[in-house]
Design a protein around this motif. Structure first.
Motif, PDB file in Angstrom:
ATOM      1  N   TYR A   1      52.135  84.251  58.967  1.00 45.87           N
ATOM      2  CA  TYR A   1      51.047  83.357  58.564  1.00 45.87           C
ATOM      3  C   TYR A   1      50.834  82.398  59.724  1.00 45.87           C
TER       4      TYR A   1
ATOM      5  N   SER B   1      47.729  87.941  57.611  1.00 45.31           N
ATOM      6  CA  SER B   1      48.026  88.866  56.509  1.00 45.31           C
ATOM      7  C   SER B   1      47.355  90.220  56.657  1.00 45.31           C
TER       8      SER B   1
ATOM      9  N   THR C   1      48.632  83.235  52.518  1.00 47.62           N
ATOM     10  CA  THR C   1      47.676  83.094  53.624  1.00 47.62           C
ATOM     11  C   THR C   1      46.308  82.715  53.095  1.00 47.62           C
TER      12      THR C   1
END
Ligand SMILES: Cc1cc2nc3c(=O)[nH]c(=O)nc-3n(C[C@H](O)[C@H](O)[C@H](O)COP(=O)(O)OP(=O)(O)OC[C@H]3O[C@@H](n4cnc5c(N)ncnc54)[C@H](O)[C@@H]3O)c2cc1C
Lengths: 290, 682
Positions: free
Chosen positions: B342, B231, B174
């Motif tokens: 993500y 995340s 991410t």
């Protein structure tokens, strides 16, 4: 991402630096621009009790022609190479390599001596030193010695520097009238190391055949290497497309690239072949221009 | 009632302070006597721990991590991640022990004081290895973490055209600018946590459950959060360890992740493979689709691997009116860091699979990809056999083709790609907001927390519209679980929809209150009294929107792709703020380009992360991006404020358009992201 503790010295005289180095021996490490060393310290891949920052040592940051050589002090920054008029005019191979190193932030701090001494097979200047048949002046307690660029880097991140020695100067032969050089680097993205890079320096005879060839390779072997066989192959010949292509084939056959996220070994060979051919042709063309 | 210090400007959202460098991030928090935590991590992808001495480890904290946040899924007990590796390590970067000192340098020095002996075991690294190897966890029968099926199975029709392909999105990090981090301080029986997060309530609930604390003894406050992209929606082992340590030592504990830790130990996204089969009539009309997906869930079920499977499956017919569809899928355990959401979180994967097949069909039919798409769209709303409800696609797509000037581009250049998608926002379970009117000013707190999107901009605008209160009088505060009773989080393209709706609902309530008391509404009357309203607005209905992207590229002789154009035509509902909408799209398009051409987490055969620096993991650089061309369609949603989802649109639409452009320019069928230069040269 925080280094283990160390004692820090910033000598201004070479003598002091050498004394510190011999005093602390293996526990000490020279730091120049810090652009390769500091990341290793921060990641704790390396740890030293004594860091000897030589960036203030006097007299090691000049670029000038003396006798048969262009003398480059080890502490000259890559940015200084990039901006130096003499280098720009007369040492294109060096200039082309310098401007393609990392990004301006790294170039402003990273030094020529550090770039070579680090022994990174992906650093760009060693291949230039090899192609131009440069000599390196090494300073130690016992005095100075000169070594060929070829024998300086002995393996990945390993040099022939002995304990207590510092690389002081890089001596590049002043180009002959009929000579041409170039540095071609293929990289994945801006500011990056290369997938492969080639330094070619050719000296031409009266009849436009190659009198002497220097070919240095970056990122395609465990250490920066000289393309010996290809040099011998083109020496005595004029460069035609077919000659350049065959030389490139020889270069590729001798390279030992490894597979990593820059690409597979196979891809790197393809890239190397194309840029090698192009570099030989370009250096030759430049040599023809009187 | 929270104590409000109206002068405490440091606490409020006002994006300008990020530009001025006066943001207040977790790492800016300094408390007297604070300890700094460093985590000792597994150097092996799989190993038995023979002995372990020193630091805090599983013998001190044997708990397993609670599954909270976006895509939280439980899974079998034996696949739940322990806070500290216990008995075995199962991925490189897994926490094994933790050490604490007054500063970071000393804290890192202490890593040497922990002694661990490992017996390395052969790791299960890839999806195929997971399928063929014995289970990585004792107590499980196989490496299948979960399975799900969508649609009705059907026997293969005898179609004139049957196309099959296997497609893949590699894992990517991410990589927000600010990595993870928190400060935990246990004081007076209450665990106070400041976190870089998308969801203060997830962190609170997760910590309470993991550490066995009652929920009213945990307070989580959001620090300025420098990006997350999925995340930072739940909790991680490090959060529980730091909290536990602050209780054990009676001191505040700070943990800030390094970039290398981020790459090895923060849940990455994608990592999904899809085997697709489509059945088509002679004219290019698709009559059926069968799919099989494999999600590389990583070592534990605590990521979103389990959730991903049915979610991806549900969207695999894309925006097309495909009457028959059947998809099976598995989430597989591998010796890698658990997978997580993500930006897009399953949507880009599903879209990648179906869009790649439409392009393949176009090539097979020698038809223009736009025409194949048109042929497979409905003029009317469509309920897909996989359970997705979409609006009439064709009218939107026809406009998109015109707005993007696709036909012209396709004539001018070889490397042109067009994509079409439907965005399903994550509205589950709704969102909370609280509004306090006091001293002639308005304060707002949210359950879902902005981590760089700038929620305050649309909130101030909506309050201004609904209540005629000037923007300067409205302050939006960072998340704090002591102020909002409940909350979900900012993810899944949901904030403008849900927070917007919650704010409008509160505004309507306040208006009614004022009208009741004063006879009629005026902002002066509103501000002359104290008010305190909280809502948790549930919007379970589907609120999908369409989008299309166009990309053009040129390929250099070493296979390096230059993106020439990357354009978008998205329906955003009502654009609450045009600049913010453009900001979302530009950032997301950069990430879409990143996924397609530059970014990837790659592991060696023994499960070591090869791409362990940010430059290796390959974030796109300025020079990799073209000038973006963005056009916005504003078809209001049924919500009072008209918003639709947006945030994930570009990461869904860009990879599919871009990979097609590269495919056309290179003449090579492309099946996976990232596309590597070497895939493109002879
Ligand atoms: C992001 C990034 C990208 C980069 N990309 C490139 C690139 O594309 N091409 C490239 O060539 N380089 C690249 N580099 C490396 C960079 O050029 C470094 O500056 C260089 O490798 C080291 O120079 P330095 O002066 O910083 O040396 P330092 O980091 O200070 O030292 C490096 C090593 O050399 C030794 N050393 C330094 N000077 C001397 C000396 N005079 N005598 C003996 N030993 C010495 C040190 O002890 C140490 O072991 C990159 C670096 C970074 C951080």
């Amino acid at each position: 991402m925080h280094p283990s503790s160390f004692e820090y010295f910033a000598p201004t005289k070479m003598k002091e630096a050498l004394e510190l180095l011999s005093k602390y021996g293996e526990e000490a490490k020279i730091m120049a621009g810090g652009q390769s060393l500091i990341p290793l310290l921060k990641l704790r891949i390396a740890a030293y009790s004594y860091i000897i920052d030589i960036s203030r040592v006097e007299g090691l940051n000049k670029i000038r022609e003396t006798g048969d050589f262009l003398e480059i002090g080890a502490l000259t920054t890559v940015n200084e190479l990039e901006e130096n008029e003499l280098v720009k005019e007369k040492y294109r191979i060096l200039h082309e390599a310098a401007v393609q190193i990392a990004d301006p932030l790294v170039r402003n701090r990273g030094t020529v001596g550090g770039n070579i001494s680090h022994g990174d097979p992906s650093n760009d200047l060693p291949a230039v030193a090899i192609a131009t048949k440069a000599k390196l002046e090494i300073v130690g307690k016992k005095g100075k010695r000169l070594v060929d660029a070829d024998s300086f880097i002995t393996d990945s991140f390993t040099t022939s520097l002995e304990e207590g020695e510092i690389l002081g100067k890089i001596l590049l032969p002043i180009p002959k009238v009929s000579s041409g050089g170039c540095y071609i680097k293929q990289k994945k993205s801006a500011g990056d190391f290369s997938v492969a890079a080639v330094a070619v320096n050719l000296v031409l005879a009266e009849d436009e055949t190659i009198k002497s060839a220097g070919i240095g390779l970056t990122s395609v072997a465990p250490k920066p290497t000289r393309a010996n066989k290809a040099e011998r192959y083109i020496e005595g010949k004029k460069i035609y497309d077919s000659v350049a292509r065959e030389a490139a084939r020889i270069i590729v056959s001798e390279a030992e690239p490894s597979t990593d996220f820059y690409g597979s070994a196979d891809y790197k060979r393809k890239v190397l072949g194309r840029i090698a051919e192009e570099a030989i042709n370009l250096a030759f063309e430049r040599g023809l221009v009187r | 009632m929270p104590t409000i210090n109206w002068n405490d400007r440091e606490l409020e959202y006002d994006s300008s302070r990020f530009v001025k460098g006066t943001g207040h991030f977790v790492d800016d928090i300094k408390i007297q006597g604070m300890l700094f935590m460093t985590v000792l991590r597994s150097p092996y992808a799989r190993a038995r721990i023979i002995s372990l001495k020193g630091g805090i480890s599983s013998k001190d904290l044997g708990a397993k991590i609670a599954s909270v946040g976006e895509g939280a899924s439980e899974g079998e007990a034996s696949s739940v991640e322990p806070i500290f590796a216990s008995g075995f390590v199962n991925y490189v970067g897994q926490p094994v022990a933790a050490v604490f000192a007054e500063d970071r340098y000393k804290s890192e020095d202490l890593l040497d004081s922990v002694e661990v002996d490992y017996e390395p075991l052969k790791p299960v690294v890839t999806i195929d290895e997971a399928l063929s190897s014995p289970p990585i966890h004792k107590g499980m029968k196989s490496n299948i973490l979960s399975e799900a099926v969508k649609g009705q199975d059907f026997s293969d029709p005898s179609s004139p055209i049957v196309l099959e392909d296997t497609l893949e999105n590699n894992r990517i990090s991410t990589n927000p600018i600010e990595p993870r981090g928190l400060v935990a301080s246990f004081e007076g029986g209450v665990l106070n946590v400041w976190a870089s997060t998308q969801a203060v309530h997830s962190v609170k609930n997760g910590l309470a459950e993991t550490l066995g604390l009652s929920k009213d003894k945990v307070r989580v406050m959001q620090a300025d959060t420098g990006g997350a992209f999925g995340s930072k929606g739940g909790i991680y082992p490090e959060y529980a360890i730091a909290s536990f340590a602050s209780m054990k030592y009676g001191k505040p504990v700070k943990w800030i992740e390094t970039r290398r830790e981020h790459l090895t130990s923060t849940n990455p996204g994608r990592g999904v493979r899809g085997k697709m089969k489509i059945f088509s009539e002679k004219n290019g009309k698709i009559t059926g689709m069968k799919g099989e997906i494999m999600v590389d869930a990583g070592a534990y079920g605590s990521g979103s691997g389990g959730f991903s499977v049915p979610f991806i499956e549900s969207m695999m017919t894309g925006a097309y009116a495909i009457e028959k569809a059947f998809v099976t899928g598995k989430a597989l355990l591998t010796n890698k860091v658990p997978q997580g959401p993500y930006r897009g979180a399953g949507r880009p994967e599903a879209s990648f699979f179906i869009e790649r097949m439409l392009d393949l069909l176009a090539d097979e039919m020698k038809m223009d990809p736009a025409d194949v798409r048109l042929l497979n769209m409905s003029d009317k709303p469509f309920n897909s056999p996989l359970g997705m409800k979409i609006d009439a696609a064709r009218p939107f797509f026809e406009t998109a083709v015109r707005e993007l000037e696709y036909r012209r581009e396709a004539k001018l250049a070889k490397g042109v790609g067009l994509s079409f998608f439907v965005l399903v926002p994550g509205t589950y379970t709704g969102e909370s907001a609280r509004m306090i009117v006091k001293d002639g000013k308005i304060g707002v707190w949210l359950g879902g927390n902005s981590h760089g999107q700038g929620h305050e901009t649309f909130i101030r605008k909506l309050i201004n519209e609904e209540l005629d209160v000037s923007k300067e009088l409205v302050t939006v505060y960072r998340g704090d679980t002591s102020v909002t009773k409940d909350g979900e989080g900012a993810w899944g393209s949901r904030s403008a929809i849900l927070i917007g709706a919650a704010i409008v609902a509160i505004c309507k309530k306040l208006r009614t209150e004022v009208e009741k008391e004063f006879g009629s509404y005026s902002s002066e009357s509103l501000l002359s009294r104290d008010h305190d309203e909280y809502v948790f607005d549930e919007k379970p209905f589907s609120l999908t929107s369409f989008g299309a992207n166009l990309a053009t590229v040129e390929i250099g002789r070493f296979g390096n792709v230059r993106v020439k154009k990357c354009n978008a035509y998205y329906d955003v509902g009502r654009a609450l703020n045009r600049e913010m909408v453009l900001g979302q799209i530009h950032g997301g398009m950069a990430q879409g380009i990143g996924q397609t051409l530059h970014e990837g987490l790659f592991y060696s055969e023994d499960g070591q992360l090869i791409t362990s620096s940010i430059s290796d993991a390959g974030v796109p650089l300025a020079e990799d991006l073209p000038n973006f061309g963005v056009k916005i369609a504003e078809n209001r949603s049924s919500l009072p404020h008209g918003a639709k989802g947006l945030g994930e649109a570009p990461t869904i639409g860009v990879p599919t358009a871009l990979i097609r452009a590269v495919e056309k320019a290179s003449g090579k069928r492309l099946r996976k992201t990232p596309v590597m230069p070497e895939d493109l040269i002879a």
